[in-house]
Design a protein around this motif. Structure first.
Motif, PDB file in Angstrom:
ATOM      1  N   LYS A  26      16.087  36.862  56.313  1.00 47.23           N
ATOM      2  CA  LYS A  26      16.224  36.431  57.708  1.00 47.23           C
ATOM      3  C   LYS A  26      17.340  35.390  57.862  1.00 47.23           C
ATOM      4  O   LYS A  26      18.031  35.354  58.865  1.00 47.23           O
ATOM      5  N   HIS A  27      17.545  34.548  56.849  1.00 48.05           N
ATOM      6  CA  HIS A  27      18.452  33.405  56.992  1.00 48.05           C
ATOM      7  C   HIS A  27      19.790  33.519  56.260  1.00 48.05           C
ATOM      8  O   HIS A  27      20.730  32.815  56.613  1.00 48.05           O
ATOM      9  N   VAL A  28      19.894  34.372  55.261  1.00 50.64           N
ATOM     10  CA  VAL A  28      21.064  34.336  54.378  1.00 50.64           C
ATOM     11  C   VAL A  28      22.386  34.554  55.114  1.00 50.64           C
ATOM     12  O   VAL A  28      23.355  33.813  54.888  1.00 50.64           O
ATOM     13  N   ASP A  29      22.462  35.535  55.984  1.00 50.86           N
ATOM     14  CA  ASP A  29      23.730  35.808  56.679  1.00 50.86           C
ATOM     15  C   ASP A  29      24.107  34.681  57.633  1.00 50.86           C
ATOM     16  O   ASP A  29      25.278  34.295  57.722  1.00 50.86           O
ATOM     17  N   ASP A  30      23.114  34.153  58.349  1.00 48.87           N
ATOM     18  CA  ASP A  30      23.382  33.045  59.278  1.00 48.87           C
ATOM     19  C   ASP A  30      23.824  31.793  58.533  1.00 48.87           C
ATOM     20  O   ASP A  30      24.717  31.075  58.991  1.00 48.87           O
ATOM     21  N   LEU A  31      23.214  31.527  57.384  1.00 49.34           N
ATOM     22  CA  LEU A  31      23.611  30.362  56.591  1.00 49.34           C
ATOM     23  C   LEU A  31      25.055  30.512  56.109  1.00 49.34           C
ATOM     24  O   LEU A  31      25.847  29.566  56.185  1.00 49.34           O
ATOM     25  N   TYR A  32      25.384  31.683  55.615  1.00 45.39           N
ATOM     26  CA  TYR A  32      26.742  31.924  55.120  1.00 45.39           C
ATOM     27  C   TYR A  32      27.770  31.721  56.242  1.00 45.39           C
ATOM     28  O   TYR A  32      28.765  31.012  56.071  1.00 45.39           O
ATOM     29  N   SER A  33      27.497  32.318  57.389  1.00 42.38           N
ATOM     30  CA  SER A  33      28.391  32.188  58.533  1.00 42.38           C
ATOM     31  C   SER A  33      28.509  30.735  58.974  1.00 42.38           C
ATOM     32  O   SER A  33      29.598  30.249  59.292  1.00 42.38           O
ATOM     33  N   TYR A  34      27.400  30.032  58.981  1.00 39.98           N
ATOM     34  CA  TYR A  34      27.378  28.606  59.359  1.00 39.98           C
ATOM     35  C   TYR A  34      28.228  27.784  58.389  1.00 39.98           C
ATOM     36  O   TYR A  34      29.043  26.958  58.796  1.00 39.98           O
ATOM     37  N   GLY A  35      28.074  28.029  57.091  1.00 45.31           N
ATOM     38  CA  GLY A  35      28.849  27.293  56.090  1.00 45.31           C
ATOM     39  C   GLY A  35      30.347  27.535  56.220  1.00 45.31           C
ATOM     40  O   GLY A  35      31.150  26.606  56.151  1.00 45.31           O
ATOM     41  N   ILE A  36      30.722  28.798  56.448  1.00 41.71           N
ATOM     42  CA  ILE A  36      32.138  29.129  56.640  1.00 41.71           C
ATOM     43  C   ILE A  36      32.668  28.428  57.889  1.00 41.71           C
ATOM     44  O   ILE A  36      33.770  27.875  57.897  1.00 41.71           O
ATOM     45  N   SER A  37      31.875  28.434  58.959  1.00 40.62           N
ATOM     46  CA  SER A  37      32.306  27.792  60.202  1.00 40.62           C
ATOM     47  C   SER A  37      32.408  26.279  60.062  1.00 40.62           C
ATOM     48  O   SER A  37      33.167  25.648  60.787  1.00 40.62           O
ATOM     49  N   LEU A  38      31.660  25.710  59.142  1.00 37.67           N
ATOM     50  CA  LEU A  38      31.777  24.273  58.869  1.00 37.67           C
ATOM     51  C   LEU A  38      33.047  23.961  58.076  1.00 37.67           C
ATOM     52  O   LEU A  38      33.397  22.810  57.898  1.00 37.67           O
ATOM     53  N   GLY A  39      33.717  25.010  57.582  1.00 39.06           N
ATOM     54  CA  GLY A  39      34.982  24.805  56.873  1.00 39.06           C
ATOM     55  C   GLY A  39      34.866  24.859  55.363  1.00 39.06           C
ATOM     56  O   GLY A  39      35.815  24.534  54.655  1.00 39.06           O
ATOM     57  N   PHE A  40      33.717  25.266  54.832  1.00 34.62           N
ATOM     58  CA  PHE A  40      33.540  25.338  53.384  1.00 34.62           C
ATOM     59  C   PHE A  40      34.025  26.683  52.848  1.00 34.62           C
ATOM     60  O   PHE A  40      34.040  27.683  53.561  1.00 34.62           O
ATOM     61  N   GLN A  41      34.402  26.695  51.570  1.00 35.16           N
ATOM     62  CA  GLN A  41      34.893  27.906  50.915  1.00 35.16           C
ATOM     63  C   GLN A  41      33.760  28.905  50.702  1.00 35.16           C
ATOM     64  O   GLN A  41      32.602  28.524  50.553  1.00 35.16           O
ATOM     65  N   LYS A  42      34.110  30.182  50.646  1.00 35.80           N
ATOM     66  CA  LYS A  42      33.117  31.251  50.502  1.00 35.80           C
ATOM     67  C   LYS A  42      32.230  31.070  49.271  1.00 35.80           C
ATOM     68  O   LYS A  42      31.007  31.193  49.352  1.00 35.80           O
ATOM     69  N   GLU A  43      32.845  30.790  48.135  1.00 34.90           N
ATOM     70  CA  GLU A  43      32.069  30.656  46.894  1.00 34.90           C
ATOM     71  C   GLU A  43      31.125  29.464  46.955  1.00 34.90           C
ATOM     72  O   GLU A  43      29.997  29.532  46.460  1.00 34.90           O
ATOM     73  N   MET A  44      31.585  28.387  47.559  1.00 36.32           N
ATOM     74  CA  MET A  44      30.725  27.213  47.687  1.00 36.32           C
ATOM     75  C   MET A  44      29.530  27.530  48.590  1.00 36.32           C
ATOM     76  O   MET A  44      28.404  27.098  48.325  1.00 36.32           O
ATOM     77  N   CYS A  45      29.764  28.293  49.650  1.00 33.06           N
ATOM     78  CA  CYS A  45      28.668  28.690  50.548  1.00 33.06           C
ATOM     79  C   CYS A  45      27.647  29.540  49.799  1.00 33.06           C
ATOM     80  O   CYS A  45      26.436  29.336  49.932  1.00 33.06           O
ATOM     81  N   LYS A  46      28.136  30.481  49.006  1.00 32.09           N
ATOM     82  CA  LYS A  46      27.235  31.340  48.237  1.00 32.09           C
ATOM     83  C   LYS A  46      26.414  30.513  47.246  1.00 32.09           C
ATOM     84  O   LYS A  46      25.200  30.712  47.104  1.00 32.09           O
ATOM     85  N   ASP A  47      27.082  29.578  46.568  1.00 31.65           N
ATOM     86  CA  ASP A  47      26.374  28.711  45.619  1.00 31.65           C
ATOM     87  C   ASP A  47      25.322  27.864  46.321  1.00 31.65           C
ATOM     88  O   ASP A  47      24.202  27.701  45.828  1.00 31.65           O
ATOM     89  N   ALA A  48      25.688  27.324  47.470  1.00 36.30           N
ATOM     90  CA  ALA A  48      24.763  26.466  48.212  1.00 36.30           C
ATOM     91  C   ALA A  48      23.556  27.257  48.710  1.00 36.30           C
ATOM     92  O   ALA A  48      22.429  26.740  48.718  1.00 36.30           O
ATOM     93  N   ILE A  49      23.768  28.500  49.108  1.00 38.43           N
ATOM     94  CA  ILE A  49      22.648  29.344  49.541  1.00 38.43           C
ATOM     95  C   ILE A  49      21.699  29.578  48.365  1.00 38.43           C
ATOM     96  O   ILE A  49      20.480  29.414  48.485  1.00 38.43           O
TER      97      ILE A  49
END
Length: 197
Positions: A26-49
């Motif tokens: 339910k949350h994974v795609d929204d979290l990824y999109s949110y992290g990218i929109s905050l300006g973080f790198q893709k790999e960092m977003c994936k790691d943080a998730i």
């Protein structure tokens, strides 16, 4: 009680792994999109998730007090991004990274390829440049993720009333800069480019 709340209760109380999967999906795609929109790198977003859900999984016995799982997950994710940034980027100040809520309009080129796109793209870019980081973030959380004011307040560490006022003032500011006739179309474009960036 919502399906997510029921899944959360089942996971926390019984350790039900299928409920945990429902929460994750339910949350994974929204979290990824949110992290990218905050300006973080893709790999960092994936790691943080991964880190956020791992911590949820191993801490389930201590989380029965959590009532708003969506706000809790978003807030945990944002804090994890900040922690990873502290570890990985020592020469940049944390404020410049964590407070930068940026969105680019380039995705519109892939959605609609005509002259009107360029006009709308310029309008949307101009509108976004006129908003503060908090204003961009509150619009994203409300209209792209669909969170309630209380959830937005929890994520942004502000009072619920402040979240309401911030959203109201942001929408008023956008309406002032766009004609009533163009406002719905511009708002849809804002949503589209954030969702498909």
């Amino acid at each position: 009680m919502s399906p997510i709340d029921l899944s959360w209760r089942s996971f926390v109380e019984k350790g039900d792994e299928s409920s945990f999967s429902i929460i994750y999906n339910k949350h994974v795609d929204d979290l990824y999109s949110y992290g990218i929109s905050l300006g973080f790198q893709k790999e960092m977003c994936k790691d943080a998730i991964q880190d956020t859900f791992y911590k949820l999984y191993i801490s389930k016995d201590k989380l029965s007090r959590i009532r708003n799982i969506t706000a809790y997950i978003f807030k945990s994710f944002k804090h994890r991004l900040i922690d990873l940034t502290r570890k990985n980027i020592k020469e940049e100040t944390l404020d410049a990274i964590t407070e930068s809520f940026t969105v680019q309009v380039t995705v519109l080129d892939n959605i609609i390829d005509n002259e009107k796109t360029e006009i709308l793209k310029k309008k949307v870019t101009s509108l976004l440049n006129g908003l503060t980081d908090n204003q961009r973030e509150v619009v994203y959380l409300k209209y792209m993720i669909g969170l309630e004011h209380k959830e937005i307040a929890d994520i942004m560490n502000i009072r619920e009333e402040s979240a309401r006022k911030l959203l109201y003032r942001t929408m008023e500011k956008l309406r002032e800069q766009v004609s009533e006739e163009d406002f719905p179309e511009v708002l849809i474009m804002l949503i589209l480019f954030v969702l498909f960036q």
